[in-house]
Design a protein around this motif. Sequence first.
Motif, mmCIF file in Angstrom:
data_model
loop_
_atom_site.group_PDB
_atom_site.id
_atom_site.type_symbol
_atom_site.label_atom_id
_atom_site.label_comp_id
_atom_site.label_asym_id
_atom_site.label_seq_id
_atom_site.Cartn_x
_atom_site.Cartn_y
_atom_site.Cartn_z
ATOM 1 N N ARG A 332 -7.267 7.041 6.758
ATOM 2 C CA ARG A 332 -5.972 7.830 6.740
ATOM 3 C C ARG A 332 -5.052 6.887 6.203
ATOM 4 O O ARG A 332 -4.037 7.345 5.465
ATOM 5 N N ILE A 333 -4.834 5.619 6.781
ATOM 6 C CA ILE A 333 -3.987 4.579 6.035
ATOM 7 C C ILE A 333 -4.304 4.304 4.443
ATOM 8 O O ILE A 333 -3.249 4.429 4.027
ATOM 9 N N VAL A 334 -5.419 4.497 4.213
ATOM 10 C CA VAL A 334 -5.802 4.229 2.581
ATOM 11 C C VAL A 334 -5.201 5.407 2.020
ATOM 12 O O VAL A 334 -4.340 5.374 0.847
ATOM 13 N N ALA A 335 -5.353 6.730 2.479
ATOM 14 C CA ALA A 335 -5.012 7.900 1.560
ATOM 15 C C ALA A 335 -3.369 7.818 1.817
ATOM 16 O O ALA A 335 -2.749 8.117 0.973
ATOM 17 N N THR A 338 -2.133 5.107 -0.618
ATOM 18 C CA THR A 338 -2.616 5.072 -2.010
ATOM 19 C C THR A 338 -2.870 6.150 -2.541
ATOM 20 O O THR A 338 -3.016 6.549 -3.926
ATOM 21 N N GLY A 339 -2.892 7.239 -1.805
ATOM 22 C CA GLY A 339 -3.382 8.522 -2.252
ATOM 23 C C GLY A 339 -4.982 8.912 -2.607
ATOM 24 O O GLY A 339 -5.380 9.797 -3.164
ATOM 25 N N ASN A 340 -5.620 7.613 -2.274
ATOM 26 C CA ASN A 340 -7.032 7.716 -2.485
ATOM 27 C C ASN A 340 -7.843 8.290 -1.207
ATOM 28 O O ASN A 340 -7.555 7.776 -0.176
ATOM 29 N N MET A 341 -8.599 9.317 -1.310
ATOM 30 C CA MET A 341 -9.536 9.613 -0.116
ATOM 31 C C MET A 341 -10.838 8.935 -0.092
ATOM 32 O O MET A 341 -11.754 9.268 -1.046
ATOM 33 N N PHE A 342 -10.923 8.123 1.277
ATOM 34 C CA PHE A 342 -12.413 7.346 0.955
ATOM 35 C C PHE A 342 -13.148 8.346 1.976
ATOM 36 O O PHE A 342 -12.610 9.004 2.807
ATOM 37 N N VAL A 416 -5.427 -1.067 -2.550
ATOM 38 C CA VAL A 416 -4.925 -2.284 -2.236
ATOM 39 C C VAL A 416 -3.653 -1.875 -1.272
ATOM 40 O O VAL A 416 -2.894 -1.437 -1.764
ATOM 41 N N LEU A 417 -3.788 -2.449 -0.074
ATOM 42 C CA LEU A 417 -3.080 -2.029 1.169
ATOM 43 C C LEU A 417 -1.774 -3.209 1.336
ATOM 44 O O LEU A 417 -1.970 -4.225 1.176
ATOM 45 N N THR A 418 -0.666 -2.576 1.764
ATOM 46 C CA THR A 418 0.459 -3.656 2.073
ATOM 47 C C THR A 418 0.522 -3.667 3.624
ATOM 48 O O THR A 418 -0.015 -2.516 4.423
ATOM 49 N N GLY A 419 1.184 -4.618 4.284
ATOM 50 C CA GLY A 419 1.421 -4.627 5.583
ATOM 51 C C GLY A 419 0.225 -5.223 6.575
ATOM 52 O O GLY A 419 -0.027 -4.692 7.498
ATOM 53 N N TYR A 420 -0.283 -6.043 6.101
ATOM 54 C CA TYR A 420 -1.352 -6.911 6.559
ATOM 55 C C TYR A 420 -0.933 -7.536 7.847
ATOM 56 O O TYR A 420 -0.761 -8.685 7.476
ATOM 57 N N GLU A 421 -0.744 -6.879 9.041
ATOM 58 C CA GLU A 421 -0.626 -7.623 10.142
ATOM 59 C C GLU A 421 -1.738 -7.143 11.409
ATOM 60 O O GLU A 421 -2.793 -6.780 10.919
#
Length: 550
Positions: A332-335, A338-342, A416-421
Amino acid sequence: MDFKNFKMPYSINPDYAKKTAYFSMEFAIDQSLKIYSGGLGFLAGSHMKSAYNLKQDFVGIGILWKYGYYDQSRNMDQTLNPIWTKKMYSFLEDTGIKFQIEIHNAPVWVKVWYLAPETFKTCPMFFLSTDVPENDHLSKTICHKLYDANESTKVAQYILLGKGGAKLLDEMNFEREVYHLNEAHGLPAAFYLLRKYGGDLAKVKEKLVFTTHTPEEAGNEKHNIHLCHDMSYFCGLTIDEVKTIEGVEDDKFNHSLCALRMARVANGVSQLHGVVSREMWNKYEGICEIKSITNAQEFKYWADKALYQHKEDGDNVEFDIRKAYLKKRAFRIVADQTGNMFDPKVLTIVWARRFAGYKRADLLLADKERFRKMLSNKEHPVQIIWAGKPYPMDYGSISTFNNLVEESKNHKNMAVLTGYELSLSKSLKQGSDIWLNNPRVPREASGTSGMTAAMNGSVNLSTDDGWIPEFAKHGENSFVVPKADYDNWPTLEQDQFDLNNLYEVLENEIIPAYYEKPDQWRKIVHTSMDDVKTQFNSDRMADEYYKLMY
């Protein structure tokens, strides 16, 4: 609470009665407390939690970073945009303690905040801030950004942590028998003690222990000794006196080398790193013994309890359902980003950690054709996710991040995701099947992210570095690429060798096992979860620090 006569707020386990203070630039304790950048903070945060679990006589000392490390956002074209936002924390308690320390031959006010153990189940923690009305603007900025790019500011931050932390313990009448420096950032504490004990270095040595995290000499911080002296780093010692302690003639002050000569004992953060550190530093006279205590992460915080429960119950159906659910939740975070459905049924590879050159985030992309082939395979599909924060002034790593973003526009199964905490880190470990780790050996001192991935049913695929040699059984609990000749081959050849072997293992072992032998795959996942649970739980590590170091 009377902070001027501070007492430990819980009863102490007699096995851990040695009074210890732990100095670190960063701590990753909870997603809401943004005072960390990467692995050093994740390690320190787990240590604080285990100190609480074991009821050790132990306190953590850090800095309250007004803007944190930075917030990772995107430009209009999706590339990286670092922004700094003021942070506010209602759960920190004002101790009422304010005192002055000397920085750059001028008095600077330090205010102290307290994190109570019950908030996040840590040992008591204290955070120092110079962002108070009594200070001029320049002094206020010392605690603004973690690892500030300005050299003078950075040195001032080390003085705040070391000298400020040591003075705080005196202000609270809180006697400590051990001062533990997590990396050399807090070294001014040693010079503070040296002045306190009238120049008696032997007395300082009795108290000081040091953990080094950097497996190559160039990576250990050096600054001009005259700058450090002008900044009041040495608490009144002359440059000649400092050079005598450090044992070097030139004008580059090597923080780690000096720490190794002022400490009673030091440690590397994996068995391999201990070996590398001893080889690296033993050419210098007068350094202390360097032991090995392998980093670990807190099982209670990181592990998915339901996955472990289904594994213990021998319920493979429920285990698979749970893992699919965790993947779906992460996707859900990926979608969203990025708009990509995994697809949770598809083998998912994740590379996520701090971006740095030697970690080779984009290694798989060095063979574009092979990468494209792997991502377009309909029979055995693969999804791949990258995440992580480059240092905001490391333009090489930012460029790597941005190149990955550009490449991801060509593949609906690459993100590629942002906010890596902490929060995203946990989600990606739960949502991955393969945790990819491919640093140049032996550049990774420990690399703890793979431990917490294994605690969430993700299998490590790694070069043989850091903690991996102590854990990995290829094909049984993880996959490890064979070692290149890292001593004699040029870097380009090493990279090519590792790249080929990563693809070999992926194409010939991992992908076929995942799709064609699900029972065998599940067994690897289970073995990995078993093998990481005790040996790489930070309770073991916190116990070892007491037994081997304090």
